[in-house]
Write a protein that holds these residues in place. Sequence first.
Motif, PDB file in Angstrom:
ATOM      1  N   ARG A  42       0.843  -1.131  -0.082  1.00 37.07           N
ATOM      2  CA  ARG A  42       0.145   0.004  -0.113  1.00 37.07           C
ATOM      3  C   ARG A  42       1.055   1.185  -0.024  1.00 37.07           C
ATOM      4  O   ARG A  42       0.698   2.308  -0.878  1.00 37.07           O
ATOM      5  CB  ARG A  42      -0.820   0.104   1.136  1.00 37.07           C
ATOM      6  CG  ARG A  42      -2.425  -0.521   1.094  1.00 37.07           C
ATOM      7  CD  ARG A  42      -2.669  -1.427   2.342  1.00 37.07           C
ATOM      8  NE  ARG A  42      -1.537  -2.307   2.655  1.00 37.07           N
ATOM      9  CZ  ARG A  42      -1.879  -3.447   2.235  1.00 37.07           C
ATOM     10  NH1 ARG A  42      -3.003  -3.771   1.686  1.00 37.07           N
ATOM     11  NH2 ARG A  42      -0.922  -4.235   2.581  1.00 37.07           N
ATOM     12  N   ARG A  61      11.506   3.940   3.046  1.00 37.92           N
ATOM     13  CA  ARG A  61      11.146   3.050   4.014  1.00 37.92           C
ATOM     14  C   ARG A  61      12.471   2.101   4.212  1.00 37.92           C
ATOM     15  O   ARG A  61      12.920   1.673   3.322  1.00 37.92           O
ATOM     16  CB  ARG A  61       9.998   2.406   3.515  1.00 37.92           C
ATOM     17  CG  ARG A  61       9.852   0.935   4.690  1.00 37.92           C
ATOM     18  CD  ARG A  61       8.427   0.137   4.132  1.00 37.92           C
ATOM     19  NE  ARG A  61       7.382   1.031   4.411  1.00 37.92           N
ATOM     20  CZ  ARG A  61       6.189   0.452   4.680  1.00 37.92           C
ATOM     21  NH1 ARG A  61       5.942  -0.771   4.492  1.00 37.92           N
ATOM     22  NH2 ARG A  61       5.208   1.122   5.030  1.00 37.92           N
ATOM     23  N   ARG A  89       4.764   1.005  14.361  1.00 48.36           N
ATOM     24  CA  ARG A  89       5.106   2.357  13.790  1.00 48.36           C
ATOM     25  C   ARG A  89       3.911   3.125  13.542  1.00 48.36           C
ATOM     26  O   ARG A  89       3.830   4.375  13.969  1.00 48.36           O
ATOM     27  CB  ARG A  89       6.065   2.507  12.787  1.00 48.36           C
ATOM     28  CG  ARG A  89       5.762   1.665  11.693  1.00 48.36           C
ATOM     29  CD  ARG A  89       6.850   1.613  10.548  1.00 48.36           C
ATOM     30  NE  ARG A  89       6.391   0.554   9.550  1.00 48.36           N
ATOM     31  CZ  ARG A  89       7.303   0.089   8.616  1.00 48.36           C
ATOM     32  NH1 ARG A  89       8.678   0.550   8.748  1.00 48.36           N
ATOM     33  NH2 ARG A  89       7.038  -0.626   7.567  1.00 48.36           N
ATOM     34  N   ARG A 115      -1.077  -5.662  12.989  1.00 47.79           N
ATOM     35  CA  ARG A 115      -0.482  -7.069  12.756  1.00 47.79           C
ATOM     36  C   ARG A 115       0.587  -7.234  13.932  1.00 47.79           C
ATOM     37  O   ARG A 115       1.307  -6.384  14.146  1.00 47.79           O
ATOM     38  CB  ARG A 115      -0.105  -6.832  11.602  1.00 47.79           C
ATOM     39  CG  ARG A 115       1.041  -7.931  10.844  1.00 47.79           C
ATOM     40  CD  ARG A 115       1.321  -7.935   9.556  1.00 47.79           C
ATOM     41  NE  ARG A 115       2.402  -6.852   9.229  1.00 47.79           N
ATOM     42  CZ  ARG A 115       3.683  -6.887   9.367  1.00 47.79           C
ATOM     43  NH1 ARG A 115       4.093  -8.228   9.884  1.00 47.79           N
ATOM     44  NH2 ARG A 115       4.457  -6.013   9.421  1.00 47.79           N
ATOM     45  N   GLN A 133       4.265  -7.980  14.581  1.00 42.56           N
ATOM     46  CA  GLN A 133       5.189  -7.481  13.344  1.00 42.56           C
ATOM     47  C   GLN A 133       6.014  -8.707  13.714  1.00 42.56           C
ATOM     48  O   GLN A 133       7.318  -8.449  14.290  1.00 42.56           O
ATOM     49  CB  GLN A 133       5.859  -5.976  13.735  1.00 42.56           C
ATOM     50  CG  GLN A 133       4.744  -5.061  13.979  1.00 42.56           C
ATOM     51  CD  GLN A 133       4.422  -4.434  12.722  1.00 42.56           C
ATOM     52  OE1 GLN A 133       5.216  -3.777  12.175  1.00 42.56           O
ATOM     53  NE2 GLN A 133       3.194  -4.300  12.055  1.00 42.56           N
ATOM     54  N   LEU A 144      -3.002  -2.465   7.320  1.00 47.13           N
ATOM     55  CA  LEU A 144      -2.817  -3.751   6.527  1.00 47.13           C
ATOM     56  C   LEU A 144      -1.329  -3.715   6.122  1.00 47.13           C
ATOM     57  O   LEU A 144      -0.668  -2.719   6.265  1.00 47.13           O
ATOM     58  CB  LEU A 144      -3.562  -3.387   5.185  1.00 47.13           C
ATOM     59  CG  LEU A 144      -5.356  -3.455   5.373  1.00 47.13           C
ATOM     60  CD1 LEU A 144      -5.926  -3.028   4.220  1.00 47.13           C
ATOM     61  CD2 LEU A 144      -5.997  -4.446   6.245  1.00 47.13           C
ATOM     62  N   PRO A 145      -0.954  -4.829   5.866  1.00 46.66           N
ATOM     63  CA  PRO A 145      -1.580  -6.023   5.828  1.00 46.66           C
ATOM     64  C   PRO A 145      -2.025  -6.658   7.251  1.00 46.66           C
ATOM     65  O   PRO A 145      -1.368  -6.860   8.028  1.00 46.66           O
ATOM     66  CB  PRO A 145      -0.465  -6.958   4.964  1.00 46.66           C
ATOM     67  CG  PRO A 145       0.746  -6.532   5.650  1.00 46.66           C
ATOM     68  CD  PRO A 145       0.608  -4.989   5.812  1.00 46.66           C
TER      69      PRO A 145
HETATM   70  C1  NCD Z   1       2.072  -1.115   8.173  1.00 52.68           C
HETATM   71  C2  NCD Z   1       3.697  -0.528   8.098  1.00 52.68           C
HETATM   72  O1  NCD Z   1       4.197  -1.141   7.174  1.00 52.68           O
HETATM   73  O2  NCD Z   1       4.178  -0.423   9.132  1.00 52.68           O
HETATM   74  N1  NCD Z   1       1.267  -1.027   6.827  1.00 52.68           N
HETATM   75  C3  NCD Z   1       1.481  -0.043   6.077  1.00 52.68           C
HETATM   76  O3  NCD Z   1       2.266   0.850   5.688  1.00 52.68           O
HETATM   77  N2  NCD Z   1       0.298   0.235   5.302  1.00 52.68           N
HETATM   78  C4  NCD Z   1       1.797  -1.877   9.000  1.00 52.68           C
HETATM   79  C5  NCD Z   1       2.040  -3.334   9.027  1.00 52.68           C
HETATM   80  O4  NCD Z   1       3.139  -3.596   8.240  1.00 52.68           O
HETATM   81  O5  NCD Z   1       1.793  -4.150   9.712  1.00 52.68           O
END
Ligand code: NCD
Length: 358
Positions: free
Chosen positions: A53, A103, A164, A226, A228, A265-266
């Motif tokens: 996403r 990221r 996060r 989720r 992690q 998500l996910p």
């Molecule tokens: C999250 C992330 O990457 O922190 N997803 C996101 O950016 N939509 C949440 C996750 O990975 O659980």
Amino acid sequence: MLHQHLIDLSDYPVTWWKKIIELGEKIKENPEEYAHKCDGKIMATLFYEPSTRTQMSFQTAMIRLGGQIIGFDNPANSSVSKGETIKDTTKIVSSYADILVIRHPLAGTAKASALTADCSVINAGDGGHLHPTQTLTDLLTLKIEKKTLSGLTIGMCGDLINGRTVHSLCKALSMFDNNKFIFISTPQLRMPQYIKDIIKANGSTLEEVDTLEEAIGKLDVLYMTRIQQERFSSEAEYLAQKNTYVLDHRKMLLARKDMIVLHPLPRVDEITVDVDDDSRAMYFTQAKYGVFARMALILTMLSEDKSTQLLRGKVYDGIKCDNPRCITNQEHYLPKSFRSGGDETLLECEFCDERKLI
Ligand code: NCD
């Protein structure tokens, strides 16, 4: 030349976030009006960690604004695999692009990147630390679906220590009036103390509980997360937490008729598919709104002539951050910069917020 960066929403006044949310609402109503606002501009997305996403909504946002995209989502295919530092990769890519989205699995990387960038940098998630653009997405969703960002009781459930998204969202929502937080987690996955301190300092209240059932009936918003897996130090520790919280249609019967369910998500198994058809399940809509939030952010950052002050603390030679997942422990050229944590014996790392007693 100085540039404007988005590392943490707290670097900006709430009026700035509100302006972005308002713009996001306008874009949602009339996206065609913005179709050429970024003609000729280039956005680079550097994703050192998996993403669906965040990466694709950033790319979609830039394309919908008329701009173009470059980047990688598998560092193994870039010079990172040859050992290139964040500093060098940033230096080069920021000379190709107008805006850089990054990221990374280590906390503080977006700030490290911004220190050498020749364009604006946006934090798209730095380890278990912050995720400000998910927060803009969440705020836009709340504004559209709940019509307010104040006076809400928000339940956050799951991996609150490593998530996060919930760290950034708590910092932001505690800046609005009369919000109340209920944190639902096991004792091992509780919200970090520094986030709880910020919430209290901002005048919001918080409560910590162990089960979804004892909180769900009180909530305006349930934010599921989720567990992690990638941030646990061992498989056994992850397995001990996995499946602790599962939202299903039976638990939804205990919730208010107007409660909404969000999730960045996910999802893995924390929301069963039978919740998807409930009109209160808002997580797919939330992901869709992420494009509008990011279009508004890109437009704002490319149109403003401001610069972001990245380091405000003091460099302490010979002192290192105790967080093994802080970027300063991988990229050794970075300044060991700390803020005062209130008294002379407490320092806070300016990259990852880890506290240290000296
Ligand atoms: C999250 C992330 O990457 O922190 N997803 C996101 O950016 N939509 C949440 C996750 O990975 O659980």
